[in-house]
Structure formats: structure tokens, C-alpha cells
Design a protein around this motif. Structure first.
Motif, mmCIF file in Angstrom:
data_model
loop_
_atom_site.group_PDB
_atom_site.id
_atom_site.type_symbol
_atom_site.label_atom_id
_atom_site.label_comp_id
_atom_site.label_asym_id
_atom_site.label_seq_id
_atom_site.Cartn_x
_atom_site.Cartn_y
_atom_site.Cartn_z
ATOM 1 N N MET A 1 -94.008 -9.621 1.064
ATOM 2 C CA MET A 1 -93.185 -10.814 0.901
ATOM 3 C C MET A 1 -92.026 -10.551 -0.042
ATOM 4 O O MET A 1 -90.899 -10.943 0.208
ATOM 5 N N LEU A 2 -92.293 -9.856 -1.124
ATOM 6 C CA LEU A 2 -91.257 -9.594 -2.122
ATOM 7 C C LEU A 2 -90.124 -8.778 -1.514
ATOM 8 O O LEU A 2 -88.946 -9.047 -1.779
ATOM 9 N N THR A 3 -90.460 -7.781 -0.660
ATOM 10 C CA THR A 3 -89.407 -6.967 -0.040
ATOM 11 C C THR A 3 -88.471 -7.818 0.784
ATOM 12 O O THR A 3 -87.249 -7.693 0.722
ATOM 13 N N GLY A 4 -89.046 -8.721 1.590
ATOM 14 C CA GLY A 4 -88.210 -9.576 2.421
ATOM 15 C C GLY A 4 -87.306 -10.463 1.593
ATOM 16 O O GLY A 4 -86.132 -10.654 1.911
ATOM 17 N N VAL A 5 -87.855 -11.018 0.519
ATOM 18 C CA VAL A 5 -87.050 -11.887 -0.349
ATOM 19 C C VAL A 5 -85.916 -11.111 -0.988
ATOM 20 O O VAL A 5 -84.769 -11.562 -1.020
ATOM 21 N N LEU A 6 -86.219 -9.920 -1.500
ATOM 22 C CA LEU A 6 -85.182 -9.114 -2.135
ATOM 23 C C LEU A 6 -84.101 -8.724 -1.143
ATOM 24 O O LEU A 6 -82.907 -8.765 -1.451
ATOM 25 N N ASN A 7 -84.507 -8.309 0.082
ATOM 26 C CA ASN A 7 -83.518 -7.947 1.099
ATOM 27 C C ASN A 7 -82.612 -9.122 1.406
ATOM 28 O O ASN A 7 -81.401 -8.978 1.579
ATOM 29 N N SER A 8 -83.211 -10.311 1.523
ATOM 30 C CA SER A 8 -82.422 -11.495 1.835
ATOM 31 C C SER A 8 -81.440 -11.806 0.721
ATOM 32 O O SER A 8 -80.292 -12.160 0.970
ATOM 33 N N VAL A 9 -81.892 -11.667 -0.548
ATOM 34 C CA VAL A 9 -81.033 -11.983 -1.684
ATOM 35 C C VAL A 9 -79.922 -10.951 -1.834
ATOM 36 O O VAL A 9 -78.755 -11.284 -2.017
ATOM 37 N N LEU A 10 -80.289 -9.683 -1.744
ATOM 38 C CA LEU A 10 -79.323 -8.622 -1.984
ATOM 39 C C LEU A 10 -78.432 -8.366 -0.779
ATOM 40 O O LEU A 10 -77.339 -7.837 -0.909
ATOM 41 N N GLY A 11 -78.886 -8.725 0.400
ATOM 42 C CA GLY A 11 -78.107 -8.498 1.606
ATOM 43 C C GLY A 11 -78.407 -7.148 2.211
ATOM 44 O O GLY A 11 -78.615 -6.157 1.514
ATOM 45 N N MET A 12 -78.460 -7.110 3.520
ATOM 46 C CA MET A 12 -78.728 -5.896 4.266
ATOM 47 C C MET A 12 -77.512 -5.560 5.114
ATOM 48 O O MET A 12 -76.603 -6.369 5.278
ATOM 49 N N HIS A 13 -77.497 -4.339 5.652
ATOM 50 C CA HIS A 13 -76.488 -3.962 6.628
ATOM 51 C C HIS A 13 -77.122 -4.078 7.998
ATOM 52 O O HIS A 13 -78.043 -3.338 8.321
ATOM 53 N N LEU A 14 -76.654 -5.026 8.785
ATOM 54 C CA LEU A 14 -77.174 -5.263 10.117
ATOM 55 C C LEU A 14 -76.117 -4.948 11.157
ATOM 56 O O LEU A 14 -74.922 -5.181 10.943
ATOM 57 N N THR A 15 -76.554 -4.416 12.279
ATOM 58 C CA THR A 15 -75.664 -4.171 13.412
ATOM 59 C C THR A 15 -76.143 -5.038 14.570
ATOM 60 O O THR A 15 -77.315 -4.973 14.958
ATOM 61 N N ILE A 16 -75.246 -5.861 15.097
ATOM 62 C CA ILE A 16 -75.582 -6.775 16.193
ATOM 63 C C ILE A 16 -74.982 -6.233 17.483
ATOM 64 O O ILE A 16 -73.771 -6.040 17.585
ATOM 65 N N LEU A 17 -75.831 -5.977 18.459
ATOM 66 C CA LEU A 17 -75.393 -5.484 19.759
ATOM 67 C C LEU A 17 -75.162 -6.666 20.697
ATOM 68 O O LEU A 17 -75.956 -7.608 20.729
ATOM 69 N N ALA A 18 -74.073 -6.601 21.481
ATOM 70 C CA ALA A 18 -73.671 -7.701 22.365
ATOM 71 C C ALA A 18 -73.352 -8.943 21.542
ATOM 72 O O ALA A 18 -73.776 -10.057 21.850
ATOM 73 N N ALA A 19 -72.579 -8.746 20.497
ATOM 74 C CA ALA A 19 -72.321 -9.807 19.525
ATOM 75 C C ALA A 19 -71.429 -10.923 20.048
ATOM 76 O O ALA A 19 -71.315 -11.969 19.401
ATOM 77 N N SER A 20 -70.793 -10.741 21.199
ATOM 78 C CA SER A 20 -69.926 -11.794 21.736
ATOM 79 C C SER A 20 -70.681 -12.741 22.658
ATOM 80 O O SER A 20 -70.136 -13.761 23.079
ATOM 81 N N GLY A 21 -71.917 -12.418 22.995
ATOM 82 C CA GLY A 21 -72.717 -13.296 23.841
ATOM 83 C C GLY A 21 -73.293 -14.459 23.056
ATOM 84 O O GLY A 21 -73.187 -14.526 21.824
ATOM 85 N N ARG A 22 -73.941 -15.377 23.765
ATOM 86 C CA ARG A 22 -74.443 -16.577 23.095
ATOM 87 C C ARG A 22 -75.524 -16.247 22.061
ATOM 88 O O ARG A 22 -75.501 -16.778 20.948
ATOM 89 N N THR A 23 -76.455 -15.381 22.413
ATOM 90 C CA THR A 23 -77.482 -14.999 21.445
ATOM 91 C C THR A 23 -76.891 -14.107 20.359
ATOM 92 O O THR A 23 -77.217 -14.247 19.181
ATOM 93 N N GLY A 24 -76.003 -13.194 20.752
ATOM 94 C CA GLY A 24 -75.374 -12.307 19.780
ATOM 95 C C GLY A 24 -74.561 -13.061 18.746
ATOM 96 O O GLY A 24 -74.577 -12.715 17.554
ATOM 97 N N LEU A 25 -73.854 -14.098 19.175
ATOM 98 C CA LEU A 25 -73.081 -14.903 18.234
ATOM 99 C C LEU A 25 -73.999 -15.649 17.267
ATOM 100 O O LEU A 25 -73.702 -15.766 16.069
#
Length: 209
Positions: A1-25
Motif C-alpha cells: 500500500m505504501l508503495t502505491g501511495v508514494l508513487n501517486s504522490v511523487l508521480g510516475m512516468h507513464l506511457t499511454i498507447l493509442a492516446a487519441s482514442g476514447r479510452t486513451g484520452l
């Protein structure tokens, strides 16, 4: 749980594939709202109708694996659709070859690994997807073998996000076309998995509460 909270607070680098589609947006917007840095990949980045200091729009086409370039420390989340057979398996192979830290993939409940638990009602999917189902299964299996998480969603809607829950196949309900779930709810579940992994190398089901 602590890892998830820290990642959320500190921010992660995410790559979104098909980012122009409805789910991707939906994935892209919610990731930015959570404080993450996002590389958004689309065949036409101009169609990504979002702007943010932490958003980087880049061109990429899964039909050209060399165009899918990701940082090895990133988590890739795919909103890739199925407009033709081969898109998903091409996408999975391209993403795996790019070598991200983790992959979170969008699939369809009642196909592949979830077909048996979904029951006889899942047979109706062949009327909608036809020859694209083997492509879905191939892509899912590739991502699972690479240690990724595959979200098998039911019928997607464009409704606002509502209360949701994520379960494994052991708690999967029978397939029901009326059991809809919004893209916003699915996107939130996928981002939760990025922040705090619960289903590595497994199928997860995002459900409306």
C-alpha cells in the motif's frame, strides 16, 4: 500500500498507447490529474485533445514497431482498439520489444483466459468481433507472458466515472451484455494497477460497483 501511495504522490512516468482514442484520452487525462508525467502515443498526436506541462505527445504506429519507443523505467498503459485484425498483436509485440518496466493492457471480458469463467453468454462476442478475437487472445497472452496485467472489461460506455471495483478471474461474474462499465471507470482501475500492482502477470476485471 505504501508503495502505491508514494508513487501517486511523487508521480510516475507513464506511457499511454493509442492516446487519441476514447479510452486513451481518459487514461491520459486521469494520469495527469493524479500528478504523473505522461508520454502520449498516437498515430496523429494532434488528435490528443489535451494540453498540460507534464504531457508529451509523440507519433507512433503499432504497425511500425520501430516507432514505438519507450523509456525502460516507464509503465505502458494501452487503450488500443480493434479496428482491424492484427492491431492488438502488433501492438503487444511492439510494446514488449520496446522493453518498458511494466505493461497494463486493455482486453475484452469473455475472450481468451476469461472465456471459460464468463460462461456460454460470451459466445455472442463472435458476432461483434469475429476474426479479431484470435488477435485479442494472442495479444493478451503475449502481455501476460511478459508479466503484464490485462484488464478484461465488459461493454464500455462513455458515461462519467462511477464507483468501481477490480477483481480477479476467481471472482468473475457470468458474462452479461447489460453489465456495462464506463471507460472512465476502467481507466481509473488501470491507473490504480500502475500505482499499486495487484495483478502482475494476470487478468483483472474492472467492474462497476
Amino acid at each position: 500500500m505504501l508503495t502505491g501511495v508514494l508513487n501517486s504522490v511523487l508521480g510516475m512516468h507513464l506511457t499511454i498507447l493509442a492516446a487519441s482514442g476514447r479510452t486513451g484520452l481518459a487514461l491520459t487525462r486521469q494520469a495527469l490529474e493524479r500528478g504523473h508525467t505522461v508520454t502520449a502515443i498516437a498515430r496523429d498526436p494532434a488528435r490528443i485533445t489535451l494540453d498540460h506541462p507534464n504531457l508529451h505527445k509523440v507519433p507512433g504506429d503499432v504497425g511500425d514497431p520501430a516507432s514505438i519507443v519507450v523509456d525502460p523505467d516507464t509503465v505502458v498503459l494501452s487503450g488500443l482498439g480493434t479496428d482491424r485484425a492484427g492491431v492488438l498483436s502488433d501492438g503487444a509485440k511492439a510494446v514488449i520489444a520496446a522493453g518498458p518496466h511494466r505493461i497494463i493492457w486493455l482486453g475484452t471480458y469473455g475472450t481468451g483466459a476469461s472465456a471459460e469463467v464468463a460462461g456460454e453468454g460470451a459466445a455472442v462476442l463472435w458476432k461483434f468481433f469475429g476474426d479479431r478475437i484470435p488477435d485479442k487472445v494472442e495479444a493478451d497472452n503475449a502481455v501476460l507472458a511478459a508479466g503484464g496485467t490485462v484488464f478484461h472489461a465488459g461493454v464500455l460506455t462513455d458515461e462519467p466515472a462511477g464507483p468501481g471495483r477490480t477483481v480477479g478471474l476467481d471472482a468473475a461474474p457470468p458474462f452479461d451484455l447489460s453489465a456495462e462499465v464506463s471507460r472512465e471507470t476502467v481507466a481509473a482501475a488501470m491507473l490504480d494497477e500502475a500505482e499499486e500492482p495487484r495483478f502482475p502477470g494476470a487478468i483483472a476485471l474492472p467492474l462497476a460497483a
